[in-house]
Design a protein around this motif. Structure first.
Motif, short mmCIF file in Angstrom:
data_model
loop_
_atom_site.label_atom_id
_atom_site.label_comp_id
_atom_site.label_asym_id
_atom_site.label_seq_id
_atom_site.Cartn_x
_atom_site.Cartn_y
_atom_site.Cartn_z
N SER A 44 8.67 3.29 2.81
CA SER A 44 8.95 2.20 1.86
C SER A 44 7.74 1.28 1.71
CB SER A 44 10.18 1.40 2.32
OG SER A 44 9.89 0.62 3.46
N LEU A 45 6.84 1.28 2.71
CA LEU A 45 5.60 0.51 2.61
C LEU A 45 4.50 1.34 1.95
CD1 LEU A 45 5.51 -1.10 6.18
CD2 LEU A 45 6.21 -2.20 4.06
N TYR A 46 4.24 2.51 2.50
CA TYR A 46 3.12 3.32 2.03
C TYR A 46 3.26 3.74 0.57
CZ TYR A 46 1.97 3.83 7.02
OH TYR A 46 1.65 3.60 8.34
N VAL B 57 -10.04 7.91 -3.10
CA VAL B 57 -9.88 7.73 -4.54
C VAL B 57 -8.85 6.64 -4.82
CG1 VAL B 57 -10.52 10.12 -5.04
CG2 VAL B 57 -8.12 9.53 -4.77
N ARG B 58 -8.91 6.08 -6.01
CA ARG B 58 -8.00 4.99 -6.38
C ARG B 58 -6.55 5.46 -6.34
NH1 ARG B 58 -10.88 2.81 -11.86
NH2 ARG B 58 -12.98 2.57 -10.99
N GLY B 59 -5.72 4.66 -5.70
CA GLY B 59 -4.30 4.99 -5.62
C GLY B 59 -3.94 5.84 -4.43
N GLN B 60 -4.92 6.17 -3.58
CA GLN B 60 -4.66 7.04 -2.42
C GLN B 60 -4.16 6.24 -1.23
OE1 GLN B 60 -8.03 9.43 -1.32
NE2 GLN B 60 -6.91 10.63 0.19
N LYS B 61 -3.46 6.92 -0.32
CA LYS B 61 -3.06 6.36 0.96
C LYS B 61 -3.80 7.15 2.04
CE LYS B 61 1.18 7.57 -0.09
NZ LYS B 61 1.05 7.94 -1.52
N SER C 211 -4.82 -0.68 -9.78
CA SER C 211 -4.39 0.33 -8.83
C SER C 211 -4.33 -0.28 -7.43
CB SER C 211 -5.36 1.52 -8.82
OG SER C 211 -6.65 1.10 -8.40
N ILE C 212 -3.53 0.34 -6.57
CA ILE C 212 -3.46 -0.08 -5.17
C ILE C 212 -3.85 1.10 -4.30
CG2 ILE C 212 -1.99 -0.95 -3.30
CD1 ILE C 212 -0.19 -2.19 -5.42
N THR C 213 -4.92 0.93 -3.53
CA THR C 213 -5.37 1.95 -2.59
C THR C 213 -5.12 1.41 -1.18
OG1 THR C 213 -7.10 2.58 -4.15
CG2 THR C 213 -7.33 3.37 -1.89
N LEU C 214 -4.48 2.22 -0.36
CA LEU C 214 -4.01 1.73 0.95
C LEU C 214 -4.71 2.47 2.08
CD1 LEU C 214 -1.96 0.05 2.61
CD2 LEU C 214 -0.34 1.93 2.34
N MET C 215 -5.24 1.68 3.04
CA MET C 215 -5.82 2.25 4.26
C MET C 215 -5.16 1.59 5.47
SD MET C 215 -9.89 2.87 3.52
CE MET C 215 -10.01 4.13 4.79
N PRO C 216 -4.04 2.14 5.95
CA PRO C 216 -3.44 1.60 7.17
C PRO C 216 -4.21 2.06 8.40
CG PRO C 216 -2.11 3.41 6.31
CD PRO C 216 -3.27 3.24 5.38
#
Length: 342
Positions: free
Chosen positions: A176-178, A36-40, A190-195
């Motif tokens: 501090s990144l995630y 979903v939008r905004g998820q890590k 929105s920012i959605t992050l997949m490291p």
């Protein structure tokens, strides 16, 4: 525009609840562990597994609704020249380059650049999301290379080491990144992050995946056993989790009954895996007819649902396939097929 790349994690009071579905084109993610939008949502890989190929597939097929601005930012750290060439070639040939920003740090580049790369990526994402109104998906690969650089520089500074000689502040550094991903109240984007990270020795309790799991909202785990079977993407459905999935699915977002469908697929597959383990002890002769059905379901699920190859699937195609799979299970299996309305 000049911005401080260090940035700041979002103020919790300013955060908007992550919701709305993002289609990755990967059935094992869209159907069972929805983003979903905004998820890590991190991807836990192992040495030699096709995590970068999976990242490129997500870059090619990820999308939101047609009337919204969407882009992908790729941050690659410590990759080989061959991998860098593959990224550039794939982006250009698939046309995804038109909506993609890529920051690439090769293994031959200075170590300190690996610490700058994710910060530059996230600063660019913040600008596009909160000043330009884009819905941004950020892919960071490989966070293990980032953490190794953190350890290397910490050792050069003669800092006191923590667990497995990684810096004691690694948890703070990663958070501090995630925590720069998410949605802000009053802002469109929105920012959605997949490291993506490589688990050393496939150890999910290693400090890098362990700390990442504390900060993020679930995980997608790649399976070496599925990779050996030639299944791509080799996503192991059982240990995967998306903690925010319920916020982005259901009527008006994906389909009414999506959660129920996902739970029943998961249950049937888990039963199939249990039967597969039982076969190694008692042999197939000791199985009941229902056990054989679950065993067949597990094989079909892995090769047809998970093993979709490089093609992308829409959410409707994914859920239709899930309903088709569940028709293999009789009523006695307590797995009913939710009927699609309309």
């Amino acid at each position: 525009k000049y911005l401080d790349i260090n940035g700041l994690p979002m103020n919790p009071a300013s955060r908007e609840k992550p919701d709305f579905f993002i289609q990755t084109g990967i059935s094992a993610i869209d159907g069972l562990n929805t983003l979903v939008r905004g998820q890590k949502l991190p991807i836990f890989s192992g040495a030699g597994l096709p995590a970068n190929e999976l990242a490129l597939q997500i870059v090619r097929h990820a999308k939101v609704s047609e009337d919204e601005d969407f882009c992908v930012i790729l941050g690659a750290m410590g990759i080989t020249s061959r991998e860098a060439f593959l990224f550039r070639k794939e982006l250009q040939e698939t046309g995804a380059v038109d909506r993609t920003v890529a920051f690439i740090n090769e293994v031959s580049d200075p170590t300190i650049e690996r610490l700058f790369t994710p910060r530059i990526v996230l600063t660019t994402a913040e600008y596009l999301a909160f000043e330009k109104g884009y819905h941004v998906m950020v892919l960071l690969t490989d966070m293990t290379a980032y953490c190794e650089s953190l350890r290397e520089i910490g050792s050069a500074r003669e800092e006191i080491p923590g667990r497995r000689s990684y810096p004691g502040y690694m948890y703070t550094d990663l958070s501090s990144l995630y925590e720069r991903a998410g949605r802000l109240k009053g802002r469109t984007g929105s920012i959605t992050l997949m490291p993506i990270l490589t688990m050393p020795d496939d150890d999910i309790t290693h400090p890098i995946p362990d700390l990442t799991g504390y900060i993020t909202e679930g995980q997608i785990v790649l399976s070496r056993a599925l990779h050996r079977k030639g299944i791509f993407p080799p996503i192991d459905a059982l240990p995967c989790l998306s903690r925010l999935m319920n916020l982005g699915i259901g009527k008006g977002r994906t389909r009414d009954g999506h959660r129920k469908l996902a739970d029943r697929i998961y249950s049937a597959y888990a039963s199939g895996i249990d039967v597969r383990r039982l076969v190694t002890i008692v042999g197939e002769e000791g199985l009941t007819e229902l056990d054989r059905i679950y065993l067949e379901f597990a094989d079909y699920f892995e090769h047809k649902f998970i093993g979709q190859g490089s093609e992308g699937r829409s959410i409707d195609e994914t859920l239709d396939l899930g309903e088709e799979l569940l028709r293999m299970i009789p009523e006695a299996g307590a797995v009913a097929v939710p009927r699609r309305k309309g």
